[in-house]
Design a protein around this motif. Sequence first.
Motif, short mmCIF file in Angstrom:
data_model
loop_
_atom_site.label_atom_id
_atom_site.label_comp_id
_atom_site.label_asym_id
_atom_site.label_seq_id
_atom_site.Cartn_x
_atom_site.Cartn_y
_atom_site.Cartn_z
N ALA A 1 18.02 32.06 -49.17
CA ALA A 1 18.20 30.64 -49.43
C ALA A 1 18.77 30.42 -50.82
N VAL A 2 18.20 31.09 -51.80
CA VAL A 2 18.66 30.92 -53.19
C VAL A 2 20.14 31.27 -53.32
N GLU A 3 20.52 32.35 -52.68
CA GLU A 3 21.91 32.79 -52.75
C GLU A 3 22.84 31.71 -52.17
N LYS A 4 22.44 31.20 -50.99
CA LYS A 4 23.27 30.16 -50.35
C LYS A 4 23.34 28.91 -51.20
N ILE A 5 22.19 28.53 -51.77
CA ILE A 5 22.18 27.32 -52.59
C ILE A 5 23.14 27.47 -53.77
N GLU A 6 23.11 28.64 -54.38
CA GLU A 6 23.99 28.84 -55.52
C GLU A 6 25.46 28.74 -55.13
N LYS A 7 25.77 29.17 -53.92
CA LYS A 7 27.18 29.13 -53.49
C LYS A 7 27.63 27.76 -53.02
N ALA A 8 26.65 26.89 -52.69
CA ALA A 8 27.00 25.58 -52.11
C ALA A 8 27.97 24.81 -53.01
N GLY A 9 29.04 24.34 -52.39
CA GLY A 9 30.07 23.65 -53.19
C GLY A 9 30.04 22.14 -53.07
N SER A 10 29.21 21.65 -52.13
CA SER A 10 29.19 20.18 -51.98
C SER A 10 27.78 19.73 -51.65
N LEU A 11 27.53 18.46 -51.81
CA LEU A 11 26.21 17.90 -51.52
C LEU A 11 25.89 18.02 -50.05
N LYS A 12 26.92 17.90 -49.22
CA LYS A 12 26.73 18.00 -47.78
C LYS A 12 26.24 19.41 -47.41
N GLU A 13 26.91 20.40 -47.98
CA GLU A 13 26.54 21.79 -47.73
C GLU A 13 25.09 22.03 -48.16
N LEU A 14 24.74 21.50 -49.32
CA LEU A 14 23.40 21.68 -49.87
C LEU A 14 22.36 21.06 -48.95
N GLN A 15 22.67 19.89 -48.45
CA GLN A 15 21.78 19.20 -47.55
C GLN A 15 21.55 20.05 -46.28
N ASP A 16 22.63 20.65 -45.78
CA ASP A 16 22.53 21.50 -44.59
C ASP A 16 21.61 22.70 -44.84
N ILE A 17 21.73 23.27 -46.03
CA ILE A 17 20.90 24.44 -46.36
C ILE A 17 19.42 24.05 -46.43
N ARG A 18 19.17 22.89 -47.05
CA ARG A 18 17.78 22.40 -47.14
C ARG A 18 17.18 22.26 -45.73
N VAL A 19 17.94 21.66 -44.83
CA VAL A 19 17.44 21.47 -43.46
C VAL A 19 17.25 22.82 -42.77
N GLU A 20 18.20 23.71 -42.98
CA GLU A 20 18.14 25.03 -42.33
C GLU A 20 16.85 25.79 -42.70
N TYR A 21 16.49 25.77 -43.98
CA TYR A 21 15.33 26.56 -44.42
C TYR A 21 14.01 25.83 -44.41
N LEU A 22 14.06 24.52 -44.78
CA LEU A 22 12.78 23.81 -44.93
C LEU A 22 12.48 22.86 -43.79
N GLY A 23 13.43 22.69 -42.86
CA GLY A 23 13.24 21.74 -41.76
C GLY A 23 12.13 22.20 -40.79
N LYS A 24 11.77 21.27 -39.91
CA LYS A 24 10.67 21.53 -38.96
C LYS A 24 10.94 22.75 -38.08
N LYS A 25 12.26 23.01 -37.80
CA LYS A 25 12.57 24.15 -36.95
C LYS A 25 12.99 25.36 -37.78
N GLY A 26 12.82 25.26 -39.10
CA GLY A 26 13.26 26.32 -39.99
C GLY A 26 12.33 27.53 -40.00
N PRO A 27 12.77 28.65 -40.60
CA PRO A 27 12.01 29.91 -40.59
C PRO A 27 10.69 29.84 -41.34
N ILE A 28 10.62 29.01 -42.38
CA ILE A 28 9.35 28.95 -43.14
C ILE A 28 8.26 28.32 -42.30
N THR A 29 8.62 27.21 -41.63
CA THR A 29 7.65 26.59 -40.71
C THR A 29 7.21 27.61 -39.65
N GLU A 30 8.19 28.37 -39.21
CA GLU A 30 7.92 29.41 -38.20
C GLU A 30 6.87 30.40 -38.71
#
Length: 344
Positions: free
Chosen positions: A12-41
């Motif tokens: 996650a940290v690596e992806k966040i660092e590479k994110a070039g736009s707010l939209k991309e960043l938002q997608d990463i947040r949902v991917e990792y911290l969202g209800k269907k994300g791996p951490i919840t899992e």
Amino acid sequence: MQERLMTLQGEAVEKIEKAGSLKELQDIRVEYLGKKGPITEVLKGMGKLPAEERPKMGQLANDVRDAITQKVETKQEKLEREALDAKLSSETIDVTLPGRPVRKGNAHPLTAVVEEIEDLFIGMGFSVAEGPEVETDYYNFEALNLPKNHPARDMQDSFFITEDILLRTQTSPVQARTMEKHEGRGPVKIISPGKVYRRDTDDATHSHQFMQIEGLYVDKNVRMSDLKGTLTLFAQKLFGAEREIRLRPSFFPFTEPSVEVDVSCFKCNGKGCSICKRTGWIEILGAGMVHPNVLEMAGFDSKEYTGFAFGMGPERIAMLKYGIDDIRHFYANDVRFLEQFKRA
Ligand code: PHE
């Protein structure tokens, strides 16, 4: 499980660092911290752990989540700041540049002349009246002592719309309309500027559409000398204090007697020049004493009331005043012409 959490954090940290736009960043947040994300899992799988390990793992999972959230927020601030900086640097204003000139309009010369004439007559106690440009045969002709088939109708070639409706050929119908409204009681003291239409072929001195200014004064004891006094003042205000006027006999069906009014030439002072065609006089308007028939048809008792009326063409007056040689200039909307009439 611990290992899995650490890998997720790393990814996650690596992806966040590479994110070039707010939209991309938002997608990463949902991917990792969202209800269907791996951490919840991972957290869901806690139930399978031995009881003594649960608090430790729970703590770790929370830490990982907080770390990612923290990282996302920091990155978000950074992206927002960058966007603002880019905007600011692209929108810099050089306050030392010279300004752009603002082009200022001015009144159309015809409007200016009409307003000048209006002001003058308002100063003498007249008010401004209006009437329709699409007029009935009755008001344009009949109420002005011009019955159907009267030969004097030929003086004004008309645009008829139906047998009874036409584009008004003069502003005189406003005389009849205004008198009717007064229901036989004077005084009536109006001027009426407006457009009129005639079936003329356009040339330097004719236009199928032009303007007129009508004047009407009806009261007890209105005399021809009142007409002469009023028009003398008008001529002097418009063309200079030394001007004189003269009245020549003429004919209009709605006035009796009728006159053509000339003003002494303002160019040569009456000596004779090209403007006055060597006569010393310039014709400026038609006028007369309101015909008794016109008063009666509009509901006035012609034994009690008299009146005078006049009609002038502001184009002609503006052409004389400013030395304009073609009436069509007024309607062509060429700024090179219009710009010459800026008010001081
Ligand atoms: N209506 C006349 C015309 O158009 C002018 C006029 C008006 C004459 C009022 C006398 C009185 O020629």
